[in-house]
Design a protein around this motif. Structure first.
Motif, PDB file in Angstrom:
ATOM      1  N   VAL A 179      38.327  30.339  54.823  1.00 37.38           N
ATOM      2  CA  VAL A 179      37.731  29.041  54.491  1.00 37.38           C
ATOM      3  C   VAL A 179      37.991  28.704  53.032  1.00 37.38           C
ATOM      4  O   VAL A 179      38.460  27.611  52.693  1.00 37.38           O
ATOM      5  CB  VAL A 179      36.213  29.053  54.774  1.00 37.38           C
ATOM      6  N   PHE A 180      37.704  29.654  52.134  1.00 41.28           N
ATOM      7  CA  PHE A 180      37.866  29.396  50.703  1.00 41.28           C
ATOM      8  C   PHE A 180      39.332  29.231  50.309  1.00 41.28           C
ATOM      9  O   PHE A 180      39.644  28.475  49.381  1.00 41.28           O
ATOM     10  CB  PHE A 180      37.227  30.535  49.898  1.00 41.28           C
ATOM     11  N   ASN A 181      40.244  29.905  51.004  1.00 42.25           N
ATOM     12  CA  ASN A 181      41.661  29.804  50.658  1.00 42.25           C
ATOM     13  C   ASN A 181      42.185  28.382  50.814  1.00 42.25           C
ATOM     14  O   ASN A 181      43.134  27.986  50.121  1.00 42.25           O
ATOM     15  CB  ASN A 181      42.488  30.747  51.542  1.00 42.25           C
ATOM     16  N   LEU A 182      41.583  27.615  51.716  1.00 42.37           N
ATOM     17  CA  LEU A 182      42.024  26.232  51.951  1.00 42.37           C
ATOM     18  C   LEU A 182      41.091  25.219  51.311  1.00 42.37           C
ATOM     19  O   LEU A 182      41.204  24.022  51.585  1.00 42.37           O
ATOM     20  CB  LEU A 182      42.105  25.985  53.464  1.00 42.37           C
ATOM     21  N   ALA A 183      40.179  25.672  50.464  1.00 40.95           N
ATOM     22  CA  ALA A 183      39.233  24.776  49.782  1.00 40.95           C
ATOM     23  C   ALA A 183      39.242  25.107  48.291  1.00 40.95           C
ATOM     24  O   ALA A 183      38.365  25.811  47.795  1.00 40.95           O
ATOM     25  CB  ALA A 183      37.835  24.932  50.371  1.00 40.95           C
ATOM     26  N   PRO A 184      40.244  24.630  47.551  1.00 35.18           N
ATOM     27  CA  PRO A 184      40.382  25.009  46.134  1.00 35.18           C
ATOM     28  C   PRO A 184      39.180  24.622  45.282  1.00 35.18           C
ATOM     29  O   PRO A 184      38.846  25.341  44.335  1.00 35.18           O
ATOM     30  CB  PRO A 184      41.648  24.273  45.682  1.00 35.18           C
ATOM     31  N   ASP A 185      38.526  23.507  45.600  1.00 32.17           N
ATOM     32  CA  ASP A 185      37.348  23.120  44.820  1.00 32.17           C
ATOM     33  C   ASP A 185      36.215  24.131  45.008  1.00 32.17           C
ATOM     34  O   ASP A 185      35.491  24.467  44.056  1.00 32.17           O
ATOM     35  CB  ASP A 185      36.873  21.726  45.221  1.00 32.17           C
ATOM     36  N   ALA A 186      36.047  24.611  46.227  1.00 30.35           N
ATOM     37  CA  ALA A 186      35.020  25.628  46.481  1.00 30.35           C
ATOM     38  C   ALA A 186      35.384  26.924  45.765  1.00 30.35           C
ATOM     39  O   ALA A 186      34.505  27.614  45.223  1.00 30.35           O
ATOM     40  CB  ALA A 186      34.877  25.862  47.983  1.00 30.35           C
ATOM     41  N   GLN A 187      36.677  27.281  45.745  1.00 29.55           N
ATOM     42  CA  GLN A 187      37.095  28.475  45.014  1.00 29.55           C
ATOM     43  C   GLN A 187      36.794  28.344  43.522  1.00 29.55           C
ATOM     44  O   GLN A 187      36.342  29.294  42.880  1.00 29.55           O
ATOM     45  CB  GLN A 187      38.595  28.722  45.209  1.00 29.55           C
ATOM     46  N   THR A 188      37.038  27.159  42.977  1.00 29.37           N
ATOM     47  CA  THR A 188      36.731  26.933  41.564  1.00 29.37           C
ATOM     48  C   THR A 188      35.245  27.108  41.300  1.00 29.37           C
ATOM     49  O   THR A 188      34.844  27.685  40.279  1.00 29.37           O
ATOM     50  CB  THR A 188      37.181  25.520  41.146  1.00 29.37           C
ATOM     51  N   ALA A 189      34.418  26.620  42.214  1.00 27.08           N
ATOM     52  CA  ALA A 189      32.967  26.797  42.061  1.00 27.08           C
ATOM     53  C   ALA A 189      32.598  28.271  42.090  1.00 27.08           C
ATOM     54  O   ALA A 189      31.731  28.719  41.332  1.00 27.08           O
ATOM     55  CB  ALA A 189      32.236  26.039  43.171  1.00 27.08           C
ATOM     56  N   GLY A 241      40.749  34.286  45.108  1.00 29.79           N
ATOM     57  CA  GLY A 241      41.496  34.184  46.349  1.00 29.79           C
ATOM     58  C   GLY A 241      42.022  35.521  46.829  1.00 29.79           C
ATOM     59  O   GLY A 241      41.508  36.583  46.463  1.00 29.79           O
ATOM     60  N   PRO A 242      43.061  35.512  47.662  1.00 30.50           N
ATOM     61  CA  PRO A 242      43.558  36.755  48.281  1.00 30.50           C
ATOM     62  C   PRO A 242      43.891  37.850  47.286  1.00 30.50           C
ATOM     63  O   PRO A 242      43.742  39.025  47.589  1.00 30.50           O
ATOM     64  CB  PRO A 242      44.807  36.285  49.042  1.00 30.50           C
ATOM     65  N   VAL A 243      44.346  37.487  46.076  1.00 34.26           N
ATOM     66  CA  VAL A 243      44.700  38.524  45.101  1.00 34.26           C
ATOM     67  C   VAL A 243      43.464  39.211  44.539  1.00 34.26           C
ATOM     68  O   VAL A 243      43.572  40.290  43.939  1.00 34.26           O
ATOM     69  CB  VAL A 243      45.514  37.923  43.936  1.00 34.26           C
ATOM     70  N   GLY A 244      42.294  38.602  44.719  1.00 33.91           N
ATOM     71  CA  GLY A 244      41.083  39.164  44.140  1.00 33.91           C
ATOM     72  C   GLY A 244      40.121  39.782  45.125  1.00 33.91           C
ATOM     73  O   GLY A 244      39.191  40.493  44.714  1.00 33.91           O
ATOM     74  N   TYR A 245      40.294  39.516  46.416  1.00 34.98           N
ATOM     75  CA  TYR A 245      39.320  40.002  47.404  1.00 34.98           C
ATOM     76  C   TYR A 245      39.203  41.529  47.393  1.00 34.98           C
ATOM     77  O   TYR A 245      38.099  42.089  47.342  1.00 34.98           O
ATOM     78  CB  TYR A 245      39.700  39.528  48.803  1.00 34.98           C
ATOM     79  N   ALA A 246      40.331  42.218  47.466  1.00 35.70           N
ATOM     80  CA  ALA A 246      40.298  43.681  47.517  1.00 35.70           C
ATOM     81  C   ALA A 246      39.728  44.258  46.225  1.00 35.70           C
ATOM     82  O   ALA A 246      39.000  45.262  46.240  1.00 35.70           O
ATOM     83  CB  ALA A 246      41.700  44.233  47.780  1.00 35.70           C
ATOM     84  N   ILE A 247      40.035  43.621  45.084  1.00 39.57           N
ATOM     85  CA  ILE A 247      39.525  44.109  43.798  1.00 39.57           C
ATOM     86  C   ILE A 247      38.016  43.917  43.729  1.00 39.57           C
ATOM     87  O   ILE A 247      37.292  44.766  43.194  1.00 39.57           O
ATOM     88  CB  ILE A 247      40.237  43.382  42.644  1.00 39.57           C
ATOM     89  N   ALA A 248      37.528  42.802  44.271  1.00 42.50           N
ATOM     90  CA  ALA A 248      36.081  42.580  44.314  1.00 42.50           C
ATOM     91  C   ALA A 248      35.396  43.678  45.119  1.00 42.50           C
ATOM     92  O   ALA A 248      34.348  44.203  44.710  1.00 42.50           O
ATOM     93  CB  ALA A 248      35.777  41.204  44.917  1.00 42.50           C
ATOM     94  N   ILE A 249      35.982  44.039  46.258  1.00 39.23           N
ATOM     95  CA  ILE A 249      35.398  45.100  47.089  1.00 39.23           C
ATOM     96  C   ILE A 249      35.498  46.446  46.396  1.00 39.23           C
ATOM     97  O   ILE A 249      34.582  47.288  46.489  1.00 39.23           O
ATOM     98  CB  ILE A 249      36.084  45.143  48.464  1.00 39.23           C
ATOM     99  N   MET A 250      36.583  46.679  45.675  1.00 38.94           N
ATOM    100  CA  MET A 250      36.701  47.946  44.944  1.00 38.94           C
ATOM    101  C   MET A 250      35.579  48.082  43.918  1.00 38.94           C
ATOM    102  O   MET A 250      34.938  49.137  43.815  1.00 38.94           O
ATOM    103  CB  MET A 250      38.062  48.030  44.234  1.00 38.94           C
ATOM    104  N   HIS A 251      35.329  47.017  43.161  1.00 38.06           N
ATOM    105  CA  HIS A 251      34.257  47.096  42.166  1.00 38.06           C
ATOM    106  C   HIS A 251      32.900  47.216  42.843  1.00 38.06           C
ATOM    107  O   HIS A 251      32.002  47.890  42.338  1.00 38.06           O
ATOM    108  CB  HIS A 251      34.291  45.869  41.250  1.00 38.06           C
ATOM    109  N   LEU A 252      32.761  46.586  43.999  1.00 39.45           N
ATOM    110  CA  LEU A 252      31.505  46.701  44.750  1.00 39.45           C
ATOM    111  C   LEU A 252      31.252  48.148  45.149  1.00 39.45           C
ATOM    112  O   LEU A 252      30.125  48.648  45.049  1.00 39.45           O
ATOM    113  CB  LEU A 252      31.563  45.791  45.970  1.00 39.45           C
ATOM    114  N   LEU A 253      32.293  48.845  45.578  1.00 38.05           N
ATOM    115  CA  LEU A 253      32.134  50.235  46.023  1.00 38.05           C
ATOM    116  C   LEU A 253      31.866  51.165  44.841  1.00 38.05           C
ATOM    117  O   LEU A 253      30.982  52.026  44.906  1.00 38.05           O
ATOM    118  CB  LEU A 253      33.373  50.678  46.792  1.00 38.05           C
ATOM    119  N   THR A 254      32.631  51.016  43.770  1.00 35.02           N
ATOM    120  CA  THR A 254      32.385  51.876  42.609  1.00 35.02           C
ATOM    121  C   THR A 254      31.018  51.584  42.005  1.00 35.02           C
ATOM    122  O   THR A 254      30.296  52.496  41.594  1.00 35.02           O
ATOM    123  CB  THR A 254      33.474  51.688  41.545  1.00 35.02           C
TER     124      THR A 254
END
Length: 626
Positions: free
Chosen positions: A268-278, A322-335
């Motif tokens: 959903v967010f990948n196709l909604a750049p304004d929501a991603q900016t928010a 976006g996609p380049v940050g999703y996995a990094i967000a989860i990595m920081h969540l786990l650590t």
């Protein structure tokens, strides 16, 4: 069979709540056993996923037809994939350690059995949230987490502050929950389904406006659960609950739910750049917001709560990339799950040895008397500030690097905010470390600091191991990124770093060391008053007042909302109710007037009949003449 993951802790909660006092003697053991068993089953399922090809790492289970109506058909289904299994292992693994820790921490509490029942309920609700294969199932878990947090934050409800904090958390989260509820309505109107597969498949044909609306509503929900600006005000007050609750909320369950929602809703967010900016804006603002507040807190738990707000801000920022940050967000969540749980349990250990004193100005010199707590807390401290090779170095640095890689002014703003946040984090966490474990002893004569029992220190040791090694385990060789890529980044997008990664790491580490040095100079070279707050260098009244978050919400939302409610009540009473009552009064008046013509005298009725006959004859005569 995914349902045992949820059924085990849920059954534990049911037995402890319904069994009553008969379970007091062994209820805490049952509460621990159910979560440990759930973790064991999660490990078996994880091993199953590891043995599959990347594209086939999905286990689905349909339990029953849940909402079989004409227009809306929702199955009660569960789904375990590369993303949800990360959360399941974190929830059950860290949750089990917190349960074990609670055996010693709550040993003298008369309501220990009830406490473990609520902990079990919390874990079960969070597992449902991350295992559901549709938004309606997620919503049930979402509300279950809200209920469990209310019960646990207000566990010591005999304290007015705890009861107030529980109500505050409940109300603020309901604001965010409205966003999720409306988002589901929009999804059904647009896609005719609430399943992840159906919604994500329909995004390619949906309008940008509809996707933006859904994204913003989901962000509102995430702000409530994950304590992001402007719905962050409940998190600090939530420290009124027992310390294991704080650890569970901040490390493994509630505050991670918003990050999960955003990452899971990536299509959903990948196709909604304004929501991603928010999303990235909220994350950047919150990471600085929480860091500044953390500099001004004398309560050790509230300083860590502000830290959580800031660290979740890092995750939200990464998810907004976006996609380049999703996995990094989860990595920081786990650590973060490891080192923040360890820090909170360490804070609880300090409080346990200091007669529940929470003010770091009344600590000092505890490293010699509480060596295990000192070492485990210290390892968590090194992890959260991002010193290599500890866990936070790999995950938080990756977020900073990816933020700068966004490019242009946007990249500089986001990367600059993340880098500044790293320096402030080093400052306030060094402050907590120095004032708690170093310097002269400032505690009262009534306090007798001592090390905690093994039931508390052993979970702290395990979490300390995670604080040391989890980052390298997840990051080196791109293990976690490759694991999550089929779910969160199927197109294989990658960040383009304009600056070599080692250069950014060196810059980040330099900023961290500056933060440590400033804190060391401020708090190691001067006397600390155990009662006055004037000694805190650079602390402002705004930071001590949580940057006026409560005042802002009261001025912008609460008071205007109260006035609007009063206006609507006035309109209803004077307008709607007035019109209805006026009509009733008019009919009553007419009835009273007509009633007076009924006298009950025969001569009056005879005269009326005569008058009517004369009138009728007159009309007939007039008609005949014409």
């Amino acid at each position: 069979m995914l349902w045992p993951l949820i059924a085990l802790p849920l059954a534990g909660a049911a037995v402890l709540l319904l069994g009553g006092r008969r379970t007091n003697g062994w209820g805490h053991l049952l509460g621990c056993a159910t979560v440990v068993a759930s973790f064991g089953w999660a490990a078996v399922l994880f091993a199953d996923l590891l043995g599959r090809e990347a594209a086939g790492r999905v286990i689905g289970e349909r339990l029953f037809a849940w909402v079989p109506v004409a227009g809306l058909r929702v199955d009660f289904g569960l789904q375990l994939d590369a993303l949800s299994v990360c959360f399941v292992l974190l929830i059950t693994g860290v949750g089990a350690l917190i349960h074990i820790y609670s055996i010693g921490y709550m040993k003298q509490d008369a309501g220990r059995r009830r406490f473990f029942a609520y902990l079990n309920l919390f874990v079960a609700a969070m597992l449902l949230l991350v295992l559901a294969d549709n938004y309606l199932g997620l919503y049930v878990g979402w509300e279950g987490v809200g209920l469990a947090s209310y019960l646990l934050i207000g566990f010591w409800s005999h304290k007015p502050s705890a009861a107030t904090a529980a109500k505050k958390a409940f109300v603020v989260n309901r604001v965010g929950d409205i966003g999720l509820a409306i988002a589901m309505m929009v999804m059904f109107a647009q896609f005719g389904t609430l399943s992840y597969a159906g919604v994500f498949a329909g995004t390619t044909g949906a309008s940008t406006g509809a996707l933006t609306a859904i994204g913003l509503l989901l962000l509102l929900a995430a702000c409530g659960k994950s304590a992001q600006v402007p719905l962050q005000s409940w998190l600090g007050d939530a420290m009124e609950g027992p310390t294991p609750v704080s650890a569970l909320i901040h490390a493994a369950t509630m505050v991670t739910a918003g990050v999960y929602l955003i990452v899971r809703s990536g299509p959903v967010f990948n196709l909604a750049p304004d929501a991603q900016t928010a999303v990235v804006t909220v994350g950047a603002v919150t990471l600085l917001f929480g860091a500044v507040i953390g500099c001004a807190k004398d309560d050790i738990k509230k300083a860590l709560a502000a830290s959580t707000m800031s660290q979740i801000g890092y995750m939200v920022l990464a998810a907004g990339l976006g996609p380049v940050g999703y996995a990094i967000a989860i990595m920081h969540l786990l650590t973060h799950g490891f080192f923040k749980a360890g820090l909170f349990l360490g804070a609880g250990s300090v409080m346990h040895g200091m007669n529940d004193e929470t003010d770091i100005r009344r600590y000092g010199g505890l490293r010699a008397l509480m060596p295990i707590t000192f070492v485990t807390f210290g390892l968590g401290y090194l992890a959260i500030i991002g010193v290599p090779p500890f866990a936070g170095f790999f995950s938080k640095d990756a977020i900073i690097e990816t933020a700068f890689a966004a490019g242009g002014l946007r990249g500089w703003l986001l990367g600059g905010a993340a880098l500044l946040g790293a320096g402030i984090t080093a400052f306030y966490m060094t402050r907590v470390m120095i004032l708690t474990f170093f310097g002269p002893r400032r505690w009262s004569p009534e306090a007798h600091p001592h090390e905690s029992p093994p039931s508390m220190t052993l979970p702290m040791m395990v979490l300390a191991v995670g604080s040391v090694g989890a980052g390298a385990l997840l990051a080196l060789g791109g293990r976690l990124v490759d694991w999550l890529e089929p779910v969160v980044n199927p197109d294989g997008a990658h960040a383009h770093h304009a600056v070599p990664v080692w250069v950014m790491s060196a810059i980040t580490l330099s900023v961290v060391l500056i933060g440590v040095a400033v804190a060391y100079r401020a708090y190691s070279t001067r006397a600390v008053s155990p009662v006055s707050s004037e000694w805190v260098t650079g602390t402002t009244e705004a930071a001590r007042s949580d940057l006026y978050g409560d005042a802002f919400n009261e001025a912008v939302f609460m008071r205007p909302g109260a006035r609007l409610s009063e206006t609507l009540v006035g309109v209803e009473r004077r307008g709607i109710d007035g019109a209805v009552e006026g009509l009733a009064r008019g009919i009553s008046a007419i009835s009273s007037t007509i009633r007076r013509s009924q006298t009950g005298f025969a001569r009056s009725y005879a005269l009326s009949m005569l008058g009517g006959a004369v009138l009728l004859l007159g009309i007939l005569a007039t008609m005949g003449l014409s």
